[in-house]
Design a protein around this motif. Structure first.
Motif, PDB file in Angstrom:
ATOM      1  N   GLU A  98     -19.611   2.499   3.540  1.00  0.00           N
ATOM      2  CA  GLU A  98     -20.022   1.130   3.248  1.00  0.00           C
ATOM      3  C   GLU A  98     -19.431   0.145   4.255  1.00  0.00           C
ATOM      4  N   ARG A  99     -20.208  -0.872   4.609  1.00  0.00           N
ATOM      5  CA  ARG A  99     -19.758  -1.918   5.525  1.00  0.00           C
ATOM      6  C   ARG A  99     -19.318  -3.145   4.729  1.00  0.00           C
ATOM      7  N   VAL A 100     -18.125  -3.639   5.001  1.00  0.00           N
ATOM      8  CA  VAL A 100     -17.631  -4.879   4.404  1.00  0.00           C
ATOM      9  C   VAL A 100     -17.762  -5.965   5.464  1.00  0.00           C
ATOM     10  N   SER A 101     -18.425  -7.070   5.128  1.00  0.00           N
ATOM     11  CA  SER A 101     -18.746  -8.088   6.123  1.00  0.00           C
ATOM     12  C   SER A 101     -17.879  -9.339   6.001  1.00  0.00           C
ATOM     13  N   GLY A 102     -17.655  -9.994   7.124  1.00  0.00           N
ATOM     14  CA  GLY A 102     -16.959 -11.259   7.150  1.00  0.00           C
ATOM     15  C   GLY A 102     -17.909 -12.394   6.807  1.00  0.00           C
ATOM     16  N   PRO A 103     -17.409 -13.620   6.689  1.00  0.00           N
ATOM     17  CA  PRO A 103     -18.243 -14.766   6.301  1.00  0.00           C
ATOM     18  C   PRO A 103     -19.364 -15.064   7.291  1.00  0.00           C
ATOM     19  N   GLN A 134      -6.209  -3.023  -9.369  1.00  0.00           N
ATOM     20  CA  GLN A 134      -7.298  -2.046  -9.373  1.00  0.00           C
ATOM     21  C   GLN A 134      -6.825  -0.666  -8.929  1.00  0.00           C
ATOM     22  N   MET A 135      -5.969  -0.623  -7.924  1.00  0.00           N
ATOM     23  CA  MET A 135      -5.465   0.671  -7.450  1.00  0.00           C
ATOM     24  C   MET A 135      -4.734   1.405  -8.561  1.00  0.00           C
ATOM     25  N   HIS A 136      -3.954   0.667  -9.351  1.00  0.00           N
ATOM     26  CA  HIS A 136      -3.245   1.280 -10.471  1.00  0.00           C
ATOM     27  C   HIS A 136      -4.198   1.596 -11.613  1.00  0.00           C
ATOM     28  N   SER A 137      -5.136   0.702 -11.888  1.00  0.00           N
ATOM     29  CA  SER A 137      -6.068   0.900 -12.996  1.00  0.00           C
ATOM     30  C   SER A 137      -6.933   2.138 -12.782  1.00  0.00           C
ATOM     31  N   PHE A 138      -7.434   2.322 -11.565  1.00  0.00           N
ATOM     32  CA  PHE A 138      -8.271   3.486 -11.268  1.00  0.00           C
ATOM     33  C   PHE A 138      -7.439   4.719 -10.944  1.00  0.00           C
ATOM     34  N   GLY A 139      -6.152   4.527 -10.691  1.00  0.00           N
ATOM     35  CA  GLY A 139      -5.296   5.660 -10.331  1.00  0.00           C
ATOM     36  C   GLY A 139      -5.648   6.249  -8.983  1.00  0.00           C
ATOM     37  N   ILE A 140      -5.996   5.389  -8.038  1.00  0.00           N
ATOM     38  CA  ILE A 140      -6.421   5.857  -6.723  1.00  0.00           C
ATOM     39  C   ILE A 140      -5.221   6.266  -5.876  1.00  0.00           C
ATOM     40  N   ARG A 141      -5.318   7.421  -5.282  1.00  0.00           N
ATOM     41  CA  ARG A 141      -4.270   7.925  -4.401  1.00  0.00           C
ATOM     42  C   ARG A 141      -4.550   7.458  -2.985  1.00  0.00           C
ATOM     43  N   ALA A 142      -3.544   6.888  -2.348  1.00  0.00           N
ATOM     44  CA  ALA A 142      -3.710   6.360  -0.996  1.00  0.00           C
ATOM     45  C   ALA A 142      -2.525   6.769  -0.140  1.00  0.00           C
ATOM     46  N   GLY A 143      -2.751   7.696   0.756  1.00  0.00           N
ATOM     47  CA  GLY A 143      -1.666   8.207   1.585  1.00  0.00           C
ATOM     48  C   GLY A 143      -1.402   7.390   2.831  1.00  0.00           C
ATOM     49  N   ASP A 144      -2.310   6.472   3.172  1.00  0.00           N
ATOM     50  CA  ASP A 144      -2.123   5.668   4.381  1.00  0.00           C
ATOM     51  C   ASP A 144      -2.538   4.229   4.092  1.00  0.00           C
ATOM     52  N   LEU A 145      -1.893   3.632   3.103  1.00  0.00           N
ATOM     53  CA  LEU A 145      -2.199   2.268   2.689  1.00  0.00           C
ATOM     54  C   LEU A 145      -1.414   1.316   3.582  1.00  0.00           C
ATOM     55  N   LYS A 146      -2.060   0.839   4.637  1.00  0.00           N
ATOM     56  CA  LYS A 146      -1.401   0.010   5.639  1.00  0.00           C
ATOM     57  C   LYS A 146      -2.228  -1.258   5.892  1.00  0.00           C
ATOM     58  N   PRO A 147      -1.623  -2.316   6.452  1.00  0.00           N
ATOM     59  CA  PRO A 147      -2.347  -3.578   6.698  1.00  0.00           C
ATOM     60  C   PRO A 147      -3.599  -3.422   7.547  1.00  0.00           C
ATOM     61  N   HIS A 148      -3.620  -2.448   8.471  1.00  0.00           N
ATOM     62  CA  HIS A 148      -4.796  -2.288   9.332  1.00  0.00           C
ATOM     63  C   HIS A 148      -5.931  -1.542   8.636  1.00  0.00           C
ATOM     64  N   ASN A 149      -5.663  -0.994   7.454  1.00  0.00           N
ATOM     65  CA  ASN A 149      -6.713  -0.321   6.678  1.00  0.00           C
ATOM     66  C   ASN A 149      -7.249  -1.185   5.540  1.00  0.00           C
ATOM     67  N   LEU A 150      -6.694  -2.368   5.378  1.00  0.00           N
ATOM     68  CA  LEU A 150      -7.119  -3.299   4.340  1.00  0.00           C
ATOM     69  C   LEU A 150      -7.921  -4.428   4.976  1.00  0.00           C
ATOM     70  N   VAL A 151      -9.099  -4.729   4.399  1.00  0.00           N
ATOM     71  CA  VAL A 151      -9.913  -5.817   4.931  1.00  0.00           C
ATOM     72  C   VAL A 151     -10.249  -6.807   3.818  1.00  0.00           C
ATOM     73  N   PHE A 152     -10.554  -8.027   4.227  1.00  0.00           N
ATOM     74  CA  PHE A 152     -10.997  -9.065   3.295  1.00  0.00           C
ATOM     75  C   PHE A 152     -12.399  -9.493   3.724  1.00  0.00           C
ATOM     76  N   GLY A 153     -13.361  -9.235   2.841  1.00  0.00           N
ATOM     77  CA  GLY A 153     -14.738  -9.545   3.199  1.00  0.00           C
ATOM     78  C   GLY A 153     -15.657  -9.480   2.003  1.00  0.00           C
ATOM     79  N   TYR A 154     -16.942  -9.444   2.300  1.00  0.00           N
ATOM     80  CA  TYR A 154     -17.967  -9.542   1.263  1.00  0.00           C
ATOM     81  C   TYR A 154     -18.686  -8.213   1.044  1.00  0.00           C
ATOM     82  N   ARG A 155     -18.856  -7.880  -0.235  1.00  0.00           N
ATOM     83  CA  ARG A 155     -19.723  -6.802  -0.679  1.00  0.00           C
ATOM     84  C   ARG A 155     -20.626  -7.403  -1.758  1.00  0.00           C
ATOM     85  N   ASP A 156     -21.253  -6.563  -2.551  1.00  0.00           N
ATOM     86  CA  ASP A 156     -22.137  -7.059  -3.613  1.00  0.00           C
ATOM     87  C   ASP A 156     -21.390  -7.915  -4.622  1.00  0.00           C
ATOM     88  N   ASN A 157     -20.073  -7.670  -4.756  1.00  0.00           N
ATOM     89  CA  ASN A 157     -19.283  -8.393  -5.752  1.00  0.00           C
ATOM     90  C   ASN A 157     -18.699  -9.690  -5.223  1.00  0.00           C
TER      91      ASN A 157
END
Length: 215
Positions: A98-103, A134-157
C-alpha cells in the motif's frame, strides 16, 4: 517499470511507484552481488548468509497474514501498510504494498524527515501516540520499528501514522512471538529506541510520547 517510477531505497529493497495503480508501491530486492561490503554486521551477515534477506520478507508477510486472519473485516484500520503479494517486474520480483501519500500527493514523509525539517508537531505526536495504542491493541510484532520506517500521511482513513516496513519478529530468537506479554516488552524496547533517536520522551507506564520541551 523504469527509472521514472523509482522513489527511494531502503536497507534491502528499492521502492518504485506501481506503474498501473497510484495507490500501490513495488518493493524490489536490491542486487548486492557487485555492491561493496561495509564492515557492518548487516553487510557481512548478508554476504555470508544470502537467505537471511529473504527471511526478513517472509517474516513481514507472516506477520501481516497473522494480523489479517485475526482481523478479517475489509475496513479494518491497521497501523501497518497492507501487503498484496508479489509480482514479476522488469527489475525483479517485487512485493506489492500500500502507498501512503503526503498532502501534495507525493509519497508520505518519514518521522525522521519531519523531525529534521522541524515539521513534526503536536498533531503528529498525537497520531504517533494513537499508533502506539494500535500496535499494542493488535499485538503487532515489529522487529525494526525505527523513525525511518514510520510515515505520516493519508490513506482511506485520513491522516495517520503508519509503519511501512520493519514489522514481523525478525530476531534470531523470536522471543516476541511467545505471547502478547513478551511482545509488549519488545514494543517498549522499540519505543525506547525511537525516543533515543528522536529526542522525544517515552513514558513507559502510560505508553505515551511527549515532545522534548513539554513538562
Amino acid at each position: 517499470m523504469d527509472d521514472s517510477h523509482y522513489i527511494a531505497s531502503g536497507a534491502e529493497r528499492d521502492v518504485y511507484q506501481h506503474p498501473d495503480d497510484p495507490a500501490k508501491l513495488l518493493k524490489v530486492m536490491r542486487n548486492i552481488e557487485n555492491a561493496p561490503t561495509r564492515f557492518t554486521f548487516r553487510d557481512i551477515s548478508t554476504k555470508l548468509f544470502p537467505s537471511a534477506r529473504l527471511r526478513l520478507i517472509r517474516k513481514e508477510y507472516d506477520e501481516y497474514l497473522r494480523i489479517r486472519l485475526f482481523n478479517p473485516a475489509h475496513d479494518v484500520r491497521l497501523p501497518i501498510t497492507h501487503l498484496y503479494g508479489v509480482v514479476s517486474t522488469t527489475r525483479g520480483l517485487a512485493c506489492v504494498t500500500e502507498r501512503v501519500s503526503g498532502p501534495d500527493g507525493s509519497v508520505a514523509e518519514t518521522m525522521r524527515t519531519m523531525l529534521n525539517k522541524g515539521t513534526f508537531t503536536q498533531v503528529e505526536l498525537d497520531l504517533f501516540n494513537g499508533f502506539v495504542d494500535q500496535m499494542h491493541s493488535f499485538g503487532i510484532r515489529a522487529g525494526d520499528l525505527k523513525p525511518h520506517n514510520l510515515v505520516f500521511g493519508y490513506r482511506d482513513n485520513g491522516y495517520e501514522c503508519v509503519l511501512v516496513d520493519g514489522f514481523g519478529d525478525i530476531h534470531f530468537l523470536p522471543v516476541r512471538s511467545i505471547g502478547r506479554w513478551a511482545n509488549a516488552l519488545g514494543l517498549n524496547d522499540s519505543f525506547k529506541i525511537v525516543a533515543k533517536r528522536t529526542g522525544l520522551r517515552w513514558d513507559r507506564k502510560k505508553r505515551r510520547f511527549h515532545l522534548a520541551a513539554s513538562d
